[in-house]
Motif scaffolding. Structure first.
Motif, PDB file in Angstrom:
ATOM      1  N   GLY A 107       0.794  -1.218   0.000  1.00 51.92           N
ATOM      2  CA  GLY A 107       0.000   0.000   0.000  1.00 51.92           C
ATOM      3  C   GLY A 107       0.829   1.272   0.000  1.00 51.92           C
ATOM      4  N   PHE A 108       2.110   1.192   0.338  1.00 49.58           N
ATOM      5  CA  PHE A 108       2.980   2.364   0.300  1.00 49.58           C
ATOM      6  C   PHE A 108       3.417   2.622  -1.140  1.00 49.58           C
ATOM      7  CE2 PHE A 108       4.806   2.339   4.911  1.00 49.58           C
ATOM      8  CZ  PHE A 108       3.545   2.633   5.398  1.00 49.58           C
ATOM      9  N   ALA A 109       3.708   3.866  -1.452  1.00 46.23           N
ATOM     10  CA  ALA A 109       4.126   4.251  -2.800  1.00 46.23           C
ATOM     11  C   ALA A 109       5.435   3.567  -3.173  1.00 46.23           C
ATOM     12  CB  ALA A 109       4.292   5.760  -2.873  1.00 46.23           C
ATOM     13  N   LYS A 110       5.527   3.153  -4.442  1.00 49.63           N
ATOM     14  CA  LYS A 110       6.753   2.555  -4.969  1.00 49.63           C
ATOM     15  C   LYS A 110       6.949   3.096  -6.380  1.00 49.63           C
ATOM     16  CE  LYS A 110       6.767  -1.834  -6.087  1.00 49.63           C
ATOM     17  NZ  LYS A 110       6.860  -3.298  -6.046  1.00 49.63           N
ATOM     18  N   ILE A 111       8.157   3.533  -6.686  1.00 50.76           N
ATOM     19  CA  ILE A 111       8.484   4.073  -8.001  1.00 50.76           C
ATOM     20  C   ILE A 111       9.462   3.115  -8.663  1.00 50.76           C
ATOM     21  CG2 ILE A 111       9.574   5.990  -9.219  1.00 50.76           C
ATOM     22  CD1 ILE A 111       8.738   7.723  -6.743  1.00 50.76           C
ATOM     23  N   THR A 112       9.150   2.702  -9.893  1.00 48.39           N
ATOM     24  CA  THR A 112      10.069   1.858 -10.648  1.00 48.39           C
ATOM     25  C   THR A 112      10.419   2.573 -11.949  1.00 48.39           C
ATOM     26  OG1 THR A 112       8.256   0.658 -11.705  1.00 48.39           O
ATOM     27  CG2 THR A 112       9.173  -0.300  -9.698  1.00 48.39           C
ATOM     28  N   CYS A 113      11.657   2.413 -12.384  1.00 50.45           N
ATOM     29  CA  CYS A 113      12.082   3.042 -13.626  1.00 50.45           C
ATOM     30  C   CYS A 113      13.335   2.344 -14.142  1.00 50.45           C
ATOM     31  CB  CYS A 113      12.358   4.534 -13.415  1.00 50.45           C
ATOM     32  SG  CYS A 113      13.718   4.893 -12.288  1.00 50.45           S
ATOM     33  N   ASN A 114      13.702   2.661 -15.363  1.00 44.69           N
ATOM     34  CA  ASN A 114      14.985   2.247 -15.920  1.00 44.69           C
ATOM     35  C   ASN A 114      15.870   3.474 -15.962  1.00 44.69           C
ATOM     36  OD1 ASN A 114      14.321  -0.457 -16.363  1.00 44.69           O
ATOM     37  ND2 ASN A 114      13.312   0.056 -18.274  1.00 44.69           N
ATOM     38  N   ALA A 115      17.149   3.306 -15.644  1.00 46.84           N
ATOM     39  CA  ALA A 115      18.038   4.459 -15.535  1.00 46.84           C
ATOM     40  C   ALA A 115      19.417   4.148 -16.093  1.00 46.84           C
ATOM     41  CB  ALA A 115      18.160   4.868 -14.067  1.00 46.84           C
ATOM     42  N   LEU A 116      20.135   5.223 -16.404  1.00 46.58           N
ATOM     43  CA  LEU A 116      21.536   5.152 -16.796  1.00 46.58           C
ATOM     44  C   LEU A 116      22.348   5.913 -15.751  1.00 46.58           C
ATOM     45  CD1 LEU A 116      21.099   5.994 -20.573  1.00 46.58           C
ATOM     46  CD2 LEU A 116      21.591   3.754 -19.611  1.00 46.58           C
ATOM     47  N   VAL A 117      23.549   5.449 -15.466  1.00 51.01           N
ATOM     48  CA  VAL A 117      24.423   6.148 -14.525  1.00 51.01           C
ATOM     49  C   VAL A 117      25.157   7.235 -15.294  1.00 51.01           C
ATOM     50  CG1 VAL A 117      26.379   5.944 -12.958  1.00 51.01           C
ATOM     51  CG2 VAL A 117      24.721   4.087 -13.103  1.00 51.01           C
ATOM     52  N   LYS A 118      24.870   8.494 -14.966  1.00 50.18           N
ATOM     53  CA  LYS A 118      25.536   9.604 -15.645  1.00 50.18           C
ATOM     54  C   LYS A 118      26.912   9.862 -15.042  1.00 50.18           C
ATOM     55  CE  LYS A 118      24.853  14.335 -17.151  1.00 50.18           C
ATOM     56  NZ  LYS A 118      23.935  15.453 -17.212  1.00 50.18           N
ATOM     57  N   SER A 119      26.999   9.822 -13.720  1.00 51.29           N
ATOM     58  CA  SER A 119      28.293  10.029 -13.082  1.00 51.29           C
ATOM     59  C   SER A 119      28.278   9.466 -11.668  1.00 51.29           C
ATOM     60  CB  SER A 119      28.642  11.526 -13.032  1.00 51.29           C
ATOM     61  OG  SER A 119      27.751  12.204 -12.166  1.00 51.29           O
ATOM     62  N   LEU A 120      29.459   9.135 -11.207  1.00 52.67           N
ATOM     63  CA  LEU A 120      29.678   8.703  -9.827  1.00 52.67           C
ATOM     64  C   LEU A 120      30.780   9.581  -9.259  1.00 52.67           C
ATOM     65  CD1 LEU A 120      29.756   4.808 -10.157  1.00 52.67           C
ATOM     66  CD2 LEU A 120      27.913   6.189  -9.244  1.00 52.67           C
ATOM     67  N   ALA A 121      30.642   9.946  -8.017  1.00 53.24           N
ATOM     68  CA  ALA A 121      31.664  10.772  -7.372  1.00 53.24           C
ATOM     69  C   ALA A 121      31.927  10.247  -5.967  1.00 53.24           C
ATOM     70  CB  ALA A 121      31.207  12.221  -7.311  1.00 53.24           C
ATOM     71  N   ILE A 122      33.149  10.390  -5.541  1.00 52.34           N
ATOM     72  CA  ILE A 122      33.519  10.024  -4.172  1.00 52.34           C
ATOM     73  C   ILE A 122      34.031  11.288  -3.498  1.00 52.34           C
ATOM     74  CG2 ILE A 122      34.873   8.505  -2.700  1.00 52.34           C
ATOM     75  CD1 ILE A 122      35.303   6.697  -5.086  1.00 52.34           C
ATOM     76  N   PRO A 123      33.131  12.075  -2.926  1.00 46.56           N
ATOM     77  CA  PRO A 123      33.596  13.288  -2.253  1.00 46.56           C
ATOM     78  C   PRO A 123      34.336  12.929  -0.961  1.00 46.56           C
ATOM     79  CG  PRO A 123      31.229  13.029  -1.992  1.00 46.56           C
ATOM     80  CD  PRO A 123      31.697  11.916  -2.882  1.00 46.56           C
ATOM     81  N   GLY A 124      35.294  13.734  -0.610  1.00 48.21           N
ATOM     82  CA  GLY A 124      36.027  13.523   0.625  1.00 48.21           C
ATOM     83  C   GLY A 124      35.898  14.713   1.543  1.00 48.21           C
ATOM     84  N   LYS A 125      35.666  14.461   2.805  1.00 49.40           N
ATOM     85  CA  LYS A 125      35.493  15.531   3.773  1.00 49.40           C
ATOM     86  C   LYS A 125      35.937  15.000   5.136  1.00 49.40           C
ATOM     87  CE  LYS A 125      31.126  17.058   4.750  1.00 49.40           C
ATOM     88  NZ  LYS A 125      29.903  17.873   4.636  1.00 49.40           N
ATOM     89  N   VAL A 126      36.679  15.783   5.866  1.00 42.66           N
ATOM     90  CA  VAL A 126      37.181  15.337   7.152  1.00 42.66           C
ATOM     91  C   VAL A 126      36.087  15.359   8.213  1.00 42.66           C
ATOM     92  CG1 VAL A 126      38.831  15.822   9.008  1.00 42.66           C
ATOM     93  CG2 VAL A 126      39.519  16.068   6.622  1.00 42.66           C
ATOM     94  N   THR A 127      35.276  16.391   8.220  1.00 44.99           N
ATOM     95  CA  THR A 127      34.231  16.512   9.235  1.00 44.99           C
ATOM     96  C   THR A 127      33.055  17.320   8.678  1.00 44.99           C
ATOM     97  OG1 THR A 127      33.674  17.550  11.362  1.00 44.99           O
ATOM     98  CG2 THR A 127      35.600  18.382  10.251  1.00 44.99           C
ATOM     99  N   ASP A 128      31.914  17.217   9.354  1.00 46.54           N
ATOM    100  CA  ASP A 128      30.738  17.994   8.939  1.00 46.54           C
ATOM    101  C   ASP A 128      30.952  19.382   9.400  1.00 46.54           C
ATOM    102  OD1 ASP A 128      29.489  15.865   7.728  1.00 46.54           O
ATOM    103  OD2 ASP A 128      28.454  15.280   9.542  1.00 46.54           O
TER     104      ASP A 128
END
Length: 128
Positions: A107-128
């Motif tokens: 009964g909860f909403a569910k979204i299905t789709c087909n997708a392509l990966v445009k980009s992936l990134a690995i950001p780096g940060k020491v602290t918030d």
């Protein structure tokens, strides 16, 4: 529909090794933005209409996810990185996504789709 917290969200993708297997990336997913996305609306207003008339067209959503980095087997970076590598060879190979913002309860909403990966990134940060 009952209210629920986003902590129960579900985010699954098809496995790069077989299209029959879904990989559940929910435990790595921190945020999903942009789904279900926009639908093109064509203007079909004609003489005699008292207001604008539109006709729905194609849906083209761009969405982003924010995930915890994990390069273990069947983890976020391993799975999404494999899809991006696959797209280098097969540029039109899409993968199935299943997103349930409130969880997988019936009964909860569910979204299905087909997708392509445009980009992936690995950001780096020491602290918030």
């Amino acid at each position: 529909m009952a209210k629920s917290h986003g902590k129960s969200l579900s985010f699954k993708v098809t496995s790069p090794s077989t299209t029959a297997t879904q990989v559940d990336l929910s435990t790595y997913t921190m945020e999903v933005q942009g789904l279900p996305g926009e639908v093109d609306l064509g203007d079909v207003t004609a003489a005699g209409n008292v207001g604008h008339q539109t006709y729905p067209g194609l849906q083209g959503a761009k969405f982003t996810t924010k995930m915890v980095f994990d390069d273990g087997t069947a983890a976020s970076w391993t799975v999404l990185g494999a899809f991006q590598n696959l797209q280098q060879t097969y540029a039109s190979t899409s993968w199935a996504v299943e997103y349930a913002p409130h969880g997988t309860t019936a009964g909860f909403a569910k979204i299905t789709c087909n997708a392509l990966v445009k980009s992936l990134a690995i950001p780096g940060k020491v602290t918030d």
